[in-house]
Design a protein around this motif. Structure first.
Motif, PDB file in Angstrom:
ATOM      1  N   ALA A   1     -12.807   4.320 -24.126  1.00  0.00           N
ATOM      2  CA  ALA A   1     -11.293   4.452 -24.451  1.00  0.00           C
ATOM      3  C   ALA A   1     -10.530   5.088 -23.141  1.00  0.00           C
ATOM      4  CB  ALA A   1     -10.791   5.036 -25.507  1.00  0.00           C
ATOM      5  N   SER A   2      -9.390   4.817 -22.699  1.00  0.00           N
ATOM      6  CA  SER A   2      -8.489   5.617 -21.795  1.00  0.00           C
ATOM      7  C   SER A   2      -7.212   6.100 -22.215  1.00  0.00           C
ATOM      8  CB  SER A   2      -8.757   4.664 -20.563  1.00  0.00           C
ATOM      9  OG  SER A   2      -7.960   3.537 -20.545  1.00  0.00           O
ATOM     10  N   ALA A   3      -6.698   7.250 -21.736  1.00  0.00           N
ATOM     11  CA  ALA A   3      -5.745   7.683 -21.992  1.00  0.00           C
ATOM     12  C   ALA A   3      -4.898   7.808 -20.514  1.00  0.00           C
ATOM     13  CB  ALA A   3      -5.444   8.755 -22.809  1.00  0.00           C
TER      14      ALA A   3
ATOM     15  N   VAL B   1      -2.677   3.881 -24.897  1.00  0.00           N
ATOM     16  CA  VAL B   1      -4.115   4.024 -24.718  1.00  0.00           C
ATOM     17  C   VAL B   1      -4.802   2.704 -24.679  1.00  0.00           C
ATOM     18  CG1 VAL B   1      -5.863   4.742 -26.747  1.00  0.00           C
ATOM     19  CG2 VAL B   1      -3.966   5.934 -26.451  1.00  0.00           C
ATOM     20  N   ARG B   2      -6.012   2.554 -23.830  1.00  0.00           N
ATOM     21  CA  ARG B   2      -6.481   1.380 -23.923  1.00  0.00           C
ATOM     22  C   ARG B   2      -8.120   1.394 -24.478  1.00  0.00           C
ATOM     23  NH1 ARG B   2      -4.256  -2.548 -19.698  1.00  0.00           N
ATOM     24  NH2 ARG B   2      -2.170  -1.556 -19.214  1.00  0.00           N
ATOM     25  N   ILE B   3      -8.534   0.312 -25.017  1.00  0.00           N
ATOM     26  CA  ILE B   3      -9.964   0.333 -25.341  1.00  0.00           C
ATOM     27  C   ILE B   3     -10.492  -0.882 -24.690  1.00  0.00           C
ATOM     28  CG2 ILE B   3     -11.597  -0.091 -27.375  1.00  0.00           C
ATOM     29  CD1 ILE B   3      -9.622   0.816 -29.246  1.00  0.00           C
ATOM     30  N   TRP B   4     -11.695  -0.280 -24.109  1.00  0.00           N
ATOM     31  CA  TRP B   4     -12.353  -1.377 -22.975  1.00  0.00           C
ATOM     32  C   TRP B   4     -13.752  -1.823 -23.814  1.00  0.00           C
ATOM     33  CZ3 TRP B   4      -9.512  -2.203 -18.427  1.00  0.00           C
ATOM     34  CH2 TRP B   4      -8.168  -1.451 -18.325  1.00  0.00           C
ATOM     35  N   HIS B   5     -14.088  -2.961 -23.345  1.00  0.00           N
ATOM     36  CA  HIS B   5     -15.719  -3.234 -23.542  1.00  0.00           C
ATOM     37  C   HIS B   5     -16.440  -2.948 -22.585  1.00  0.00           C
ATOM     38  CE1 HIS B   5     -19.226  -5.687 -24.216  1.00  0.00           C
ATOM     39  NE2 HIS B   5     -18.622  -6.147 -25.567  1.00  0.00           N
ATOM     40  N   GLY B   6     -17.556  -2.033 -22.843  1.00  0.00           N
ATOM     41  CA  GLY B   6     -18.142  -1.389 -22.001  1.00  0.00           C
ATOM     42  C   GLY B   6     -19.063  -2.386 -21.012  1.00  0.00           C
ATOM     43  N   ARG B   7     -19.474  -3.466 -21.472  1.00  0.00           N
ATOM     44  CA  ARG B   7     -20.481  -4.272 -20.479  1.00  0.00           C
ATOM     45  C   ARG B   7     -19.651  -5.259 -19.742  1.00  0.00           C
ATOM     46  NH1 ARG B   7     -26.108  -5.569 -23.403  1.00  0.00           N
ATOM     47  NH2 ARG B   7     -26.519  -3.570 -24.436  1.00  0.00           N
ATOM     48  N   SER B   8     -18.637  -5.839 -20.167  1.00  0.00           N
ATOM     49  CA  SER B   8     -17.872  -6.707 -19.721  1.00  0.00           C
ATOM     50  C   SER B   8     -16.520  -5.948 -18.881  1.00  0.00           C
ATOM     51  CB  SER B   8     -17.395  -7.729 -20.519  1.00  0.00           C
ATOM     52  OG  SER B   8     -16.079  -7.150 -21.271  1.00  0.00           O
TER      53      SER B   8
ATOM     54  N   GLU C   1     -14.035  -5.529 -19.955  1.00  0.00           N
ATOM     55  CA  GLU C   1     -12.606  -6.176 -20.503  1.00  0.00           C
ATOM     56  C   GLU C   1     -11.968  -5.216 -21.249  1.00  0.00           C
ATOM     57  OE1 GLU C   1     -11.346  -9.954 -23.289  1.00  0.00           O
ATOM     58  OE2 GLU C   1     -13.480  -9.411 -23.094  1.00  0.00           O
ATOM     59  N   CYS C   2     -10.459  -5.398 -21.236  1.00  0.00           N
ATOM     60  CA  CYS C   2      -9.338  -4.386 -22.002  1.00  0.00           C
ATOM     61  C   CYS C   2      -9.325  -5.347 -23.320  1.00  0.00           C
ATOM     62  CB  CYS C   2      -8.261  -4.312 -21.341  1.00  0.00           C
ATOM     63  SG  CYS C   2      -7.050  -3.434 -22.172  1.00  0.00           S
ATOM     64  N   VAL C   3      -9.974  -4.677 -24.229  1.00  0.00           N
ATOM     65  CA  VAL C   3      -9.916  -5.110 -25.626  1.00  0.00           C
ATOM     66  C   VAL C   3      -8.610  -5.040 -26.490  1.00  0.00           C
ATOM     67  CG1 VAL C   3     -10.934  -5.328 -27.795  1.00  0.00           C
ATOM     68  CG2 VAL C   3     -12.401  -4.777 -26.071  1.00  0.00           C
ATOM     69  N   HIS C   4      -7.810  -3.740 -26.246  1.00  0.00           N
ATOM     70  CA  HIS C   4      -6.606  -3.363 -26.910  1.00  0.00           C
ATOM     71  C   HIS C   4      -5.900  -2.639 -25.883  1.00  0.00           C
ATOM     72  CE1 HIS C   4      -8.057  -5.059 -30.652  1.00  0.00           C
ATOM     73  NE2 HIS C   4      -8.995  -4.196 -30.601  1.00  0.00           N
ATOM     74  N   ILE C   5      -4.656  -2.867 -26.014  1.00  0.00           N
ATOM     75  CA  ILE C   5      -3.430  -1.854 -25.396  1.00  0.00           C
ATOM     76  C   ILE C   5      -2.486  -1.367 -26.676  1.00  0.00           C
ATOM     77  CG2 ILE C   5      -1.822  -1.610 -23.407  1.00  0.00           C
ATOM     78  CD1 ILE C   5      -3.061  -3.807 -22.286  1.00  0.00           C
ATOM     79  N   MET C   6      -2.588   0.039 -26.604  1.00  0.00           N
ATOM     80  CA  MET C   6      -1.818   0.394 -27.867  1.00  0.00           C
ATOM     81  C   MET C   6      -0.871   1.275 -27.246  1.00  0.00           C
ATOM     82  SD  MET C   6      -5.368   0.629 -28.844  1.00  0.00           S
ATOM     83  CE  MET C   6      -6.267   2.128 -29.189  1.00  0.00           C
ATOM     84  N   SER C   7       0.441   1.123 -27.621  1.00  0.00           N
ATOM     85  CA  SER C   7       1.519   1.849 -26.872  1.00  0.00           C
ATOM     86  C   SER C   7       2.510   2.268 -27.949  1.00  0.00           C
ATOM     87  CB  SER C   7       2.325   0.804 -26.113  1.00  0.00           C
ATOM     88  OG  SER C   7       2.735  -0.366 -26.864  1.00  0.00           O
TER      89      SER C   7
ATOM     90  N   LEU D   1      -2.320  10.335 -33.294  1.00  0.00           N
ATOM     91  CA  LEU D   1      -2.012   8.864 -33.899  1.00  0.00           C
ATOM     92  C   LEU D   1      -3.461   8.547 -34.000  1.00  0.00           C
ATOM     93  CD1 LEU D   1       0.405   7.100 -31.951  1.00  0.00           C
ATOM     94  CD2 LEU D   1       0.955   8.457 -33.964  1.00  0.00           C
ATOM     95  N   ILE D   2      -3.981   7.830 -35.253  1.00  0.00           N
ATOM     96  CA  ILE D   2      -5.100   7.273 -35.531  1.00  0.00           C
ATOM     97  C   ILE D   2      -5.065   5.515 -35.399  1.00  0.00           C
ATOM     98  CG2 ILE D   2      -7.058   6.994 -37.307  1.00  0.00           C
ATOM     99  CD1 ILE D   2      -6.418  10.017 -36.458  1.00  0.00           C
ATOM    100  N   TRP D   3      -5.946   5.160 -34.813  1.00  0.00           N
ATOM    101  CA  TRP D   3      -6.056   3.870 -34.643  1.00  0.00           C
ATOM    102  C   TRP D   3      -7.179   3.060 -35.023  1.00  0.00           C
ATOM    103  CZ3 TRP D   3      -1.737   2.133 -31.577  1.00  0.00           C
ATOM    104  CH2 TRP D   3      -1.098   3.151 -30.821  1.00  0.00           C
TER     105      TRP D   3
END
Length: 230
Positions: free
Chosen positions: A3-5, A11-18, A20-26, A54-56
């Motif tokens: 995840a990145s802030a 907040v973005r959640i990324w797939h570690g291998r690809s 790829e950005c899985v979710h963008i939370m705003s 915030l809890i996601w």
């Protein structure tokens, strides 16, 4: 997953291998300063300058809980080892501990004289907090008690904390060039790890708990090859 802030309030959640950005939370309204995954991988906590945590849901990217109580920016966060509690540290100099899926805080821990920059839970439920005041405080959250005040990093910003796997020792890094190893049985400093030529920003124990890796501004990585636990 990682995840990145960002200062763009997301907040973005990324797939570690690809990658790829899985979710963008705003849902944050100001810059996001901290993100932490729960040990079971199901939840993510974020905190920022809007004073909220915030809890996601990691699976859906949806916000499931909003934690309000801090009066200044939330700079640090950490989940307990059972993923049932989350701690947040703030520029208001307090640490707050919350039950997951319950908006009420369990306890507010006060004593730091500066911003709370880093947090870490042990497997035994002990909570450590590091501050701009140069101290590390070790708490028993259930008893609302400060067990130790570790003052070796005097007058420098404590930047990161890491418990060993069994929770027997705690590592701390600060703006100076030394990493300190603390004995949780008595609060004494076991070792000073020297070698970095600039501020040490982060540290992590290996899964076996015998090696510690630390990172610094000097753009390299040092590994202490001595056993930490005797």
């Amino acid at each position: 997953m990682f995840a990145s802030a960002s200062h763009d309030c997301t907040v973005r959640i990324w797939h570690g291998r690809s990658t790829e950005c899985v979710h963008i939370m705003s849902a944050h309204s100001r810059s996001v300063e901290t993100v932490s995954f729960s040990p079971d991988g199901m939840w993510l906590v974020s905190g920022g300058w809007d004073t909220r945590a915030l809890i996601w849901s990691v699976q859906t990217g949806e916000m499931v809980q909003e934690l309000r109580g801090h009066t200044a920016a939330v700079q640090s966060s950490a989940f307990s080892s059972d993923s049932q509690r989350v701690a947040t540290g703030s520029w208001d100099r307090s640490v707050r501990v919350w039950e997951l899926h319950d908006d009420k805080e369990v306890v507010t821990l006060q004593g730091h004289l500066g911003n709370v920059a880093c947090l870490c839970f042990s497997v035994t439920g002990i909570l450590a907090s590091g501050s701009w005041d140069g101290t590390v405080r070790v708490w028993l959250p259930q008893q609302h008690t400060c067990l130790y005040v570790l003052g070796g990093h005097e007058r420098v910003w404590v930047r990161s904390l890491a418990f060993s796997v069994e929770g027997l020792v705690l590592a701390s890094t600060a703006e100076g060039d030394m990493v300190r190893i603390w004995d949780m049985a008595n609060g004494k400093c076991l070792k000073l790890l020297q070698g970095h030529k600039d501020s040490a920003y982060g540290c992590v124990f290996t899964p076996g708990g015998e090696l510690l890796t630390s990172g610094s501004d000097q753009l390299d990585v040092d590994e202490d090859k001595d056993k930490i636990i005797k």
